[in-house]
Design a protein around this motif. Structure first.
Motif, PDB file in Angstrom:
ATOM      1  N   SER A 173      41.649  46.948  42.250  1.00 55.02           N
ATOM      2  CA  SER A 173      42.732  46.553  41.340  1.00 55.02           C
ATOM      3  C   SER A 173      43.437  45.277  41.802  1.00 55.02           C
ATOM      4  CB  SER A 173      43.746  47.692  41.198  1.00 55.02           C
ATOM      5  OG  SER A 173      44.387  47.953  42.431  1.00 55.02           O
ATOM      6  N   TYR A 174      43.422  45.031  43.119  1.00 53.97           N
ATOM      7  CA  TYR A 174      44.106  43.852  43.652  1.00 53.97           C
ATOM      8  C   TYR A 174      43.133  42.753  44.080  1.00 53.97           C
ATOM      9  CZ  TYR A 174      48.666  46.186  43.845  1.00 53.97           C
ATOM     10  OH  TYR A 174      49.850  46.812  43.531  1.00 53.97           O
ATOM     11  N   ARG A 175      41.875  42.859  43.677  1.00 52.30           N
ATOM     12  CA  ARG A 175      40.869  41.917  44.167  1.00 52.30           C
ATOM     13  C   ARG A 175      41.262  40.445  43.971  1.00 52.30           C
ATOM     14  NH1 ARG A 175      35.816  42.995  45.290  1.00 52.30           N
ATOM     15  NH2 ARG A 175      35.708  44.819  43.947  1.00 52.30           N
ATOM     16  N   PRO A 176      41.660  39.999  42.758  1.00 56.58           N
ATOM     17  CA  PRO A 176      42.027  38.578  42.602  1.00 56.58           C
ATOM     18  C   PRO A 176      43.189  38.170  43.510  1.00 56.58           C
ATOM     19  CG  PRO A 176      41.703  39.623  40.468  1.00 56.58           C
ATOM     20  CD  PRO A 176      41.725  40.725  41.469  1.00 56.58           C
ATOM     21  N   PHE A 177      44.169  39.048  43.638  1.00 58.85           N
ATOM     22  CA  PHE A 177      45.322  38.765  44.504  1.00 58.85           C
ATOM     23  C   PHE A 177      44.867  38.634  45.956  1.00 58.85           C
ATOM     24  CE2 PHE A 177      48.681  40.474  47.296  1.00 58.85           C
ATOM     25  CZ  PHE A 177      49.699  39.574  47.024  1.00 58.85           C
ATOM     26  N   LEU A 178      44.017  39.549  46.413  1.00 57.78           N
ATOM     27  CA  LEU A 178      43.542  39.517  47.792  1.00 57.78           C
ATOM     28  C   LEU A 178      42.716  38.265  48.068  1.00 57.78           C
ATOM     29  CD1 LEU A 178      42.537  43.268  48.203  1.00 57.78           C
ATOM     30  CD2 LEU A 178      44.451  42.115  49.328  1.00 57.78           C
ATOM     31  N   ILE A 179      41.859  37.880  47.120  1.00 61.46           N
ATOM     32  CA  ILE A 179      41.049  36.676  47.294  1.00 61.46           C
ATOM     33  C   ILE A 179      41.944  35.439  47.417  1.00 61.46           C
ATOM     34  CG2 ILE A 179      39.395  35.152  46.128  1.00 61.46           C
ATOM     35  CD1 ILE A 179      38.049  37.688  45.021  1.00 61.46           C
ATOM     36  N   ALA A 180      43.015  35.414  46.625  1.00 67.82           N
ATOM     37  CA  ALA A 180      43.948  34.281  46.685  1.00 67.82           C
ATOM     38  C   ALA A 180      44.681  34.234  48.020  1.00 67.82           C
ATOM     39  CB  ALA A 180      44.944  34.365  45.531  1.00 67.82           C
ATOM     40  N   ARG A 181      44.950  35.413  48.589  1.00 69.40           N
ATOM     41  CA  ARG A 181      45.714  35.473  49.835  1.00 69.40           C
ATOM     42  C   ARG A 181      44.858  35.305  51.088  1.00 69.40           C
ATOM     43  NH1 ARG A 181      51.326  36.399  49.772  1.00 69.40           N
ATOM     44  NH2 ARG A 181      51.894  35.972  47.613  1.00 69.40           N
ATOM     45  N   GLU A 182      43.586  35.601  50.970  1.00 71.43           N
ATOM     46  CA  GLU A 182      42.733  35.671  52.154  1.00 71.43           C
ATOM     47  C   GLU A 182      42.753  34.397  52.984  1.00 71.43           C
ATOM     48  OE1 GLU A 182      38.060  36.544  53.270  1.00 71.43           O
ATOM     49  OE2 GLU A 182      38.608  35.816  51.290  1.00 71.43           O
ATOM     50  N   ASN A 183      42.725  33.254  52.345  1.00 66.84           N
ATOM     51  CA  ASN A 183      42.597  31.992  53.068  1.00 66.84           C
ATOM     52  C   ASN A 183      43.920  31.269  53.279  1.00 66.84           C
ATOM     53  OD1 ASN A 183      39.726  31.865  53.567  1.00 66.84           O
ATOM     54  ND2 ASN A 183      39.506  31.735  51.352  1.00 66.84           N
ATOM     55  N   LEU A 184      45.042  31.918  52.949  1.00 69.48           N
ATOM     56  CA  LEU A 184      46.333  31.321  53.257  1.00 69.48           C
ATOM     57  C   LEU A 184      46.517  31.240  54.766  1.00 69.48           C
ATOM     58  CD1 LEU A 184      48.913  32.940  50.778  1.00 69.48           C
ATOM     59  CD2 LEU A 184      47.997  30.622  50.737  1.00 69.48           C
ATOM     60  N   GLU A 185      47.016  30.121  55.232  1.00 59.99           N
ATOM     61  CA  GLU A 185      47.303  29.981  56.654  1.00 59.99           C
ATOM     62  C   GLU A 185      48.734  30.443  56.935  1.00 59.99           C
ATOM     63  OE1 GLU A 185      45.082  29.389  58.811  1.00 59.99           O
ATOM     64  OE2 GLU A 185      43.516  28.990  57.335  1.00 59.99           O
ATOM     65  N   ALA A 186      49.089  30.439  58.191  1.00 60.37           N
ATOM     66  CA  ALA A 186      50.442  30.847  58.575  1.00 60.37           C
ATOM     67  C   ALA A 186      51.467  29.962  57.871  1.00 60.37           C
ATOM     68  CB  ALA A 186      50.600  30.741  60.091  1.00 60.37           C
TER      69      ALA A 186
END
Length: 335
Positions: free
Chosen positions: A283-296
């Motif tokens: 259910s959160y796949r698009p959100f997780l993909i967007a967050r995965e590569n965020l840096e600190a």
């Protein structure tokens, strides 16, 4: 009890306040000069641990919805209820002990990363009973600064012990030749560690902003960014250990989120957690993909959460959903 501070720093508190434009400003508000009587640290740890046990037993079910309201923490919030259900359904043993300690860590981290404030209907009485009250009456969310420092010091000792116990239990489980019975407990622990690590990172960023405002940032022995990157490194080490142990990213690995045959080899409580976890990830796949590569984050107001949980959860999915954070061979990590 009322204290007599040597300077004025304990008489004021900087707080984030919502402004008319929907942003946040740092506002200086009066702080009650009160603190606790001296008590042995060991005795306080016993009391605080008792409070955590009570909160876990009687109040945790309502904790996620009441205390985790930020939009970018929605994944962590939705995971806590099925993890709590797994904790209640699983039998006695090391899996239950591990998840029990992790849930206590969630509550403890929340307390440590938030300012403790006076109950609204008591602040007028506190103001009246002070021998040297501040010139301005207490407003909303009045925070006794010295009392907060005392409590946070005591909580930090308990936090260290709790985290040490969790890492030790995880290490033991990952060394088992047959660690499949511990999969659900270790999975829950990784989600909790991602959640609590990012909560601490948010607190570090906010503390940095406040200390810059107050001119005390020179006392730091390293920058907030250095501390956050070190937390990221330690979490990624644990993440890599988990995925290497279960070979999650391989076709013949053990992946109950994706493989129904693997899931059916688990006990009932673990199957339930795996099923609900798979639904949450989907259910959160698009959100997780967007967050995965965020840096600190560079500032306190940038999105800071769901980075680490995304890097852990997306490796349970097929290769087309995996980006630059493939599990590497684990390096060493100091505990």
């Amino acid at each position: 009890m009322e204290i007599v501070p040597r300077g004025t720093s304990l008489l004021w508190q900087n707080q984030w306040r919502l402004n008319s434009e929907g942003g946040y400003d740092l506002v200086q508000v009066p702080s009650p000069p009160i603190g606790m009587n001296v008590m042995a640290v060991g005795e306080w740890r016993i009391r605080l641990n008792g409070y955590l046990e009570e909160a876990l037993e009687e109040k945790f079910l309502g904790f996620p919805a009441a205390c985790i309201r930020e939009e970018d923490s929605c994944v962590e919030r939705d995971f806590l209820v099925p993890i709590f259900e797994y904790h209640n359904q699983t039998g006695a043993g090391k899996a239950k002990i591990l998840v029990h300690q992790c849930l206590k860590l969630v509550v403890l981290t929340y307390i440590m990363t938030h300012s403790l404030t006076l109950v609204e209907d008591t602040k007028a009485e506190v103001y009246q009973r002070l021998r040297n009250p501040p010139p301005v009456a207490f407003g909303r969310h009045t925070c006794p600064r010295w009392l907060n420092r005392q409590i946070k010091f005591l909580l930090s000792a308990l936090h260290y012990e709790l985290l040490r116990d969790i890492l030790h239990l995880m290490q033991e489980a990952l060394r088992l030749s047959n660690s499949k019975p511990m999969w659900a407990a270790l999975f829950a622990s990784m989600v909790v560690l991602a959640t609590t690590t990012e909560s601490q990172q948010v607190a570090v960023r906010c503390k940095e902003t406040l200390d810059k405002q107050e001119g005390t940032i020179a006392e730091w022995d390293r920058t907030a960014m250095e501390a956050i990157k070190e937390m990221d490194k330690q979490f990624m080490f644990l993440r890599n250990l988990f995925h290497q142990k279960y070979r999650t990213h391989q076709k013949k690995g053990f992946n109950p989120l994706l493989n129904f045959d693997n899931r059916n080899r688990l006990d009932t409580a673990s199957q339930s957690l795996a099923t609900k976890a798979a639904d949450i990830v989907e259910s959160y796949r698009p959100f997780l993909i967007a967050r995965e590569n965020l840096e600190a984050p560079e500032t306190a107001r940038q999105p800071q959460t769901a980075r680490l949980v995304a890097r852990f959860l997306l490796l349970f999915n097929p290769p087309e959903y995996q980006h630059s954070h493939q599990p590497a061979e684990p390096d060493s990590m100091e505990q």
